[in-house]
Design an enzyme around this catalytic site. Structure first.
Site, mmCIF file in Angstrom:
data_model
loop_
_atom_site.group_PDB
_atom_site.id
_atom_site.type_symbol
_atom_site.label_atom_id
_atom_site.label_comp_id
_atom_site.label_asym_id
_atom_site.label_seq_id
_atom_site.Cartn_x
_atom_site.Cartn_y
_atom_site.Cartn_z
ATOM 1 N N ARG A 44 0.791 -1.066 -0.193
ATOM 2 C CA ARG A 44 0.338 -0.201 0.433
ATOM 3 C C ARG A 44 0.684 1.386 -0.233
ATOM 4 O O ARG A 44 0.584 2.125 0.336
ATOM 5 C CB ARG A 44 -0.850 -0.131 1.393
ATOM 6 C CG ARG A 44 -2.051 -0.944 1.153
ATOM 7 C CD ARG A 44 -3.035 -0.291 0.118
ATOM 8 N NE ARG A 44 -4.405 -1.792 0.294
ATOM 9 C CZ ARG A 44 -4.712 -3.023 0.345
ATOM 10 N NH1 ARG A 44 -3.110 -3.652 -0.532
ATOM 11 N NH2 ARG A 44 -5.507 -3.609 0.222
ATOM 12 N N GLU A 60 -5.146 4.670 5.928
ATOM 13 C CA GLU A 60 -5.165 4.151 4.394
ATOM 14 C C GLU A 60 -5.251 4.786 3.256
ATOM 15 O O GLU A 60 -4.975 5.503 2.605
ATOM 16 C CB GLU A 60 -6.187 2.514 3.610
ATOM 17 C CG GLU A 60 -5.607 2.424 2.463
ATOM 18 C CD GLU A 60 -6.459 1.156 1.691
ATOM 19 O OE1 GLU A 60 -5.581 0.263 2.407
ATOM 20 O OE2 GLU A 60 -7.007 1.248 1.106
ATOM 21 N N SER A 101 -10.338 -0.466 3.374
ATOM 22 C CA SER A 101 -10.245 -0.636 4.731
ATOM 23 C C SER A 101 -9.997 0.606 4.734
ATOM 24 O O SER A 101 -9.073 1.771 4.339
ATOM 25 C CB SER A 101 -9.308 -1.192 4.632
ATOM 26 O OG SER A 101 -8.893 -2.893 4.016
HETATM 27 P P1 FAD Z 1 -8.940 7.952 -5.879
HETATM 28 O O1 FAD Z 1 -9.283 8.169 -4.748
HETATM 29 O O2 FAD Z 1 -9.309 9.206 -6.782
HETATM 30 O O3 FAD Z 1 -7.728 8.340 -5.283
HETATM 31 C C1 FAD Z 1 -6.331 8.569 -4.730
HETATM 32 C C2 FAD Z 1 -5.561 8.889 -4.642
HETATM 33 O O4 FAD Z 1 -4.692 9.447 -5.828
HETATM 34 C C3 FAD Z 1 -5.350 10.678 -4.526
HETATM 35 O O5 FAD Z 1 -4.527 10.983 -3.300
HETATM 36 C C4 FAD Z 1 -5.513 10.819 -5.842
HETATM 37 O O6 FAD Z 1 -5.065 12.473 -5.701
HETATM 38 C C5 FAD Z 1 -4.759 9.974 -6.103
HETATM 39 N N1 FAD Z 1 -4.968 10.137 -7.687
HETATM 40 C C6 FAD Z 1 -6.075 9.430 -8.260
HETATM 41 N N2 FAD Z 1 -5.943 9.438 -9.387
HETATM 42 C C7 FAD Z 1 -4.565 10.178 -10.243
HETATM 43 C C8 FAD Z 1 -3.894 10.442 -11.135
HETATM 44 N N3 FAD Z 1 -4.285 9.529 -11.933
HETATM 45 N N4 FAD Z 1 -2.200 11.211 -11.145
HETATM 46 C C9 FAD Z 1 -1.743 11.012 -10.043
HETATM 47 N N5 FAD Z 1 -2.826 10.932 -8.347
HETATM 48 C C10 FAD Z 1 -3.602 10.187 -8.447
HETATM 49 N N6 FAD Z 1 -7.828 -0.957 -2.842
HETATM 50 C C11 FAD Z 1 -7.073 -1.699 -2.533
HETATM 51 O O7 FAD Z 1 -5.421 -2.153 -2.700
HETATM 52 N N7 FAD Z 1 -7.005 -3.013 -2.587
HETATM 53 C C12 FAD Z 1 -8.512 -3.666 -2.009
HETATM 54 O O8 FAD Z 1 -8.775 -4.742 -2.681
HETATM 55 C C13 FAD Z 1 -9.419 -1.888 -2.137
HETATM 56 N N8 FAD Z 1 -10.967 -2.733 -1.982
HETATM 57 C C14 FAD Z 1 -11.430 -1.557 -1.612
HETATM 58 C C15 FAD Z 1 -12.622 -1.702 -2.121
HETATM 59 C C16 FAD Z 1 -13.962 -0.748 -2.094
HETATM 60 C C17 FAD Z 1 -15.043 -1.417 -1.580
HETATM 61 C C18 FAD Z 1 -13.273 0.438 -1.921
HETATM 62 C C19 FAD Z 1 -14.501 1.828 -1.901
HETATM 63 C C20 FAD Z 1 -11.872 0.591 -1.815
HETATM 64 C C21 FAD Z 1 -11.073 0.103 -2.366
HETATM 65 N N9 FAD Z 1 -9.682 -0.220 -2.575
HETATM 66 C C22 FAD Z 1 -8.885 -0.988 -2.484
HETATM 67 C C23 FAD Z 1 -9.146 1.510 -2.668
HETATM 68 C C24 FAD Z 1 -9.501 1.986 -3.570
HETATM 69 O O9 FAD Z 1 -10.173 1.353 -4.478
HETATM 70 C C25 FAD Z 1 -7.573 1.967 -4.812
HETATM 71 O O10 FAD Z 1 -7.036 2.718 -3.418
HETATM 72 C C26 FAD Z 1 -7.915 2.620 -5.837
HETATM 73 O O11 FAD Z 1 -7.125 2.948 -6.388
HETATM 74 C C27 FAD Z 1 -8.675 4.149 -5.813
HETATM 75 O O12 FAD Z 1 -8.681 4.587 -7.247
HETATM 76 P P2 FAD Z 1 -9.558 6.618 -7.113
HETATM 77 O O13 FAD Z 1 -9.574 6.520 -8.980
HETATM 78 O O14 FAD Z 1 -10.580 5.787 -6.435
HETATM 79 O O15 FAD Z 1 -8.095 7.168 -6.266
HETATM 80 N N1 EPU Z 2 -10.897 -10.172 10.801
HETATM 81 C C1 EPU Z 2 -11.705 -10.292 11.418
HETATM 82 N N2 EPU Z 2 -12.929 -9.556 11.099
HETATM 83 C C2 EPU Z 2 -13.341 -8.354 11.114
HETATM 84 C C3 EPU Z 2 -12.231 -8.485 9.672
HETATM 85 C C4 EPU Z 2 -11.486 -9.481 9.476
HETATM 86 O O1 EPU Z 2 -11.664 -11.311 12.222
HETATM 87 O O2 EPU Z 2 -13.864 -7.827 11.031
HETATM 88 C C5 EPU Z 2 -10.264 -11.113 10.049
HETATM 89 C C6 EPU Z 2 -10.029 -11.969 9.054
HETATM 90 O O3 EPU Z 2 -10.993 -13.539 10.094
HETATM 91 C C7 EPU Z 2 -8.961 -13.088 8.770
HETATM 92 C C8 EPU Z 2 -8.041 -11.288 8.459
HETATM 93 O O4 EPU Z 2 -8.980 -10.339 9.365
HETATM 94 O O5 EPU Z 2 -8.879 -13.573 9.430
HETATM 95 C C9 EPU Z 2 -7.915 -10.987 6.953
HETATM 96 O O6 EPU Z 2 -9.117 -10.687 6.852
HETATM 97 P P1 EPU Z 2 -9.097 -10.425 5.211
HETATM 98 O O7 EPU Z 2 -8.809 -11.498 4.358
HETATM 99 O O8 EPU Z 2 -10.787 -9.861 5.003
HETATM 100 O O9 EPU Z 2 -8.832 -9.109 4.735
HETATM 101 P P2 EPU Z 2 -8.261 -7.606 5.122
HETATM 102 O O10 EPU Z 2 -6.686 -7.517 5.858
HETATM 103 O O11 EPU Z 2 -9.215 -7.371 6.674
HETATM 104 C C10 EPU Z 2 -6.896 -6.944 2.671
HETATM 105 C C11 EPU Z 2 -6.914 -5.090 2.100
HETATM 106 C C12 EPU Z 2 -7.658 -5.841 1.401
HETATM 107 C C13 EPU Z 2 -8.545 -6.428 0.762
HETATM 108 C C14 EPU Z 2 -7.818 -7.865 1.061
HETATM 109 C C15 EPU Z 2 -7.938 -9.500 0.408
HETATM 110 C C16 EPU Z 2 -6.008 -4.043 3.741
HETATM 111 C C17 EPU Z 2 -5.033 -2.968 4.148
HETATM 112 N N3 EPU Z 2 -6.759 -4.568 3.430
HETATM 113 O O12 EPU Z 2 -7.930 -6.913 4.102
HETATM 114 O O13 EPU Z 2 -7.921 -4.054 0.317
HETATM 115 O O14 EPU Z 2 -9.377 -6.483 -0.150
HETATM 116 O O15 EPU Z 2 -6.861 -8.289 2.033
HETATM 117 O O16 EPU Z 2 -6.488 -9.033 -0.215
HETATM 118 O O17 EPU Z 2 -4.503 -4.457 3.503
HETATM 119 C C18 EPU Z 2 -8.459 -2.402 0.573
HETATM 120 O O18 EPU Z 2 -7.533 -1.607 0.130
HETATM 121 O O19 EPU Z 2 -8.977 -0.978 0.998
HETATM 122 C C19 EPU Z 2 -8.319 -3.404 0.252
HETATM 123 C C20 EPU Z 2 -10.285 -3.809 0.700
#
Ligand code: FAD
Ligand code: EPU
Length: 338
Positions: A165, A330, A235
């Protein structure tokens, strides 16, 4: 095509937390030429530019006296075919659509990153990751345009200094560049990565990339709230990496604590820590801790960034008091220069 400038633009629908926000100016350039016009406009009007993608990882203030630039170049092209094809993707392409387009063509590499919201241009900022895969695994280069002088160039993946991240764009280079494109290298050779959770049980013995992408989508839908229904930024905290000695001590007191050894320490599950504090489903004003995934803070509507940050602080304090572990936010908090 010339640039369309919107004044006092409403960003409430352009951030997945659904926070109310108006931007002094908003543009969505569809080429590097119109992006260059946007940067000149920012200078003329003395407005600091802010780049916005899909708004899925930002915490917006109620007013932004800035020029918000949402890159809208949205095509992808082959650079090379063969066993390990290379593609160039524009910043405005929706990440999940790219994943499904590549998986649908039988290409491996990004299928585990299905359903991550947002645009391709933002993917390198925090090196998006899920289900054992990170963008850095397939990324070759990033095209950047300087927000200061409009100069364009390419940065190699090594130069981006990716981590969990993390990248240089979150640190030394924060707010200095617009990312306008990416180069990814994919593969036609089957390389399923199914180690995370129960992914292996959700697919056949010899799955296609599309099958894996669909299994990832199904898993994610079970746990994560859909921002179209309930505002959230995924997250809210990163998973903390603590020194091995601290992790060992915690395991003595909490034998069930999930721990993931890393080269630089041990990664803990922030969701588990928050859950153990009894905060799942907890509500604070217009916000709350999601009732299925404690790492996700949700917006029930009608709230502001200040209230959300208050809740986040309370959650982090409880975790610190109980486990002695510090949580880091995050999503990026966007500040109004005033
Ligand atoms: P924005 O939210 O619009 O911007 C994020 C940052 O990047 C800001 O600082 C912005 O200024 C900058 N930025 C955006 N575009 C550009 C560009 N073209 N050039 C320079 N800077 C830029 N993230 C994970 O890593 N793994 C996950 O599993 C994950 N799951 C998610 C699930 C949900 C339901 C949600 C809501 C979010 C999740 N995220 C996850 C976080 C998010 O989706 C990612 O960080 C994604 O890459 C953000 O993209 P965005 O276009 O929405 O960026
Ligand atoms: N857990 C709990 N209770 C909860 C949530 C999680 O006990 O309420 C436990 C789960 O049972 C598991 C562990 O925590 O043992 C990890 O949970 P999970 O697999 O759901 O993943 P996470 O660590 O919560 C991360 C990323 C997600 C990504 C998933 C899958 C980060 C900060 N988050 O979540 O990314 O989708 O793994 O790889 O690294 C994001 O960055 O926005 C995001 C959604």
């Amino acid at each position: 095509m010339s640039l369309e400038v919107r004044v006092e633009h409403d960003l409430a629908g352009l951030n997945t937390l659904g926070l109310p926000c108006h931007a002094a100016r908003f543009v969505a350039p569809s080429s590097e030429a119109t992006l260059s016009e946007a940067l000149s406009l920012a200078q003329q009007e003395g407005l600091a530019p802010l780049v916005l993608g899909g708004g899925s990882n930002v915490i917006l203030p109620s007013r932004l006296s800035r020029l918000v630039i949402q890159p809208a170049m949205n095509a992808w092209r082959w650079l090379e075919q063969g066993d390990t094809p290379r593609i160039e993707v524009d910043a405005g392409v929706v990440w999940h659509e790219l994943v499904m387009a590549m998986a649908g063509r039988g290409l491996w590499g990004i299928e585990n990153l299905a359903l991550i919201p947002g645009h391709c241009g933002a993917a390198p900022i925090q090196n998006i990751g899920a289900y054992g895969v990170e963008l850095a695994d397939v990324l070759e280069a990033v095209r950047v345009v300087s927000l200061q002088d409009g100069r364009a160039g390419w940065m190699s993946a090594d130069e981006c200094a990716f981590g969990y991240r993390d990248s240089l764009f979150k640190r030394e280079l924060a707010g200095q560049f617009v990312i306008t494109g990416l180069i990814l290298r994919l593969s036609r050779r089957a390389t399923p990565r199914l180690d995370y959770g129960d992914l292996a049980q959700r697919v056949s013995a010899a799955p296609t990339p599309l099958e894996v992408a669909r299994a990832v989508c199904a898993t994610r839908r079970e746990k994560l709230p859909d921002p179209a229904v309930l505002g959230n930024a995924g997250s809210f905290f990163t998973n903390p990496v603590v020194p091995r000695a601290q992790a060992d001590a915690l395991r003595v007191s909490y034998p069930d604590m999930p721990q993931f050894p890393q080269p630089d320490g041990v990664k803990l599950a922030a969701g588990w820590l928050i859950d153990q504090c009894g905060l799942k489903g907890w509500r604070h004003g217009h916000f709350g801790v999601h009732d299925r995934q404690a790492l996700v803070l949700v917006h029930h509507g009608g709230g502001t960034a200040a209230e959300l940050l208050e809740l986040a602080e309370m959650v982090a304090r409880r975790v610190e008091q109980r486990f002695g572990v510090t949580l880091q936010r995050e999503p990026r908090r966007i500040i109004d220069p005033g």
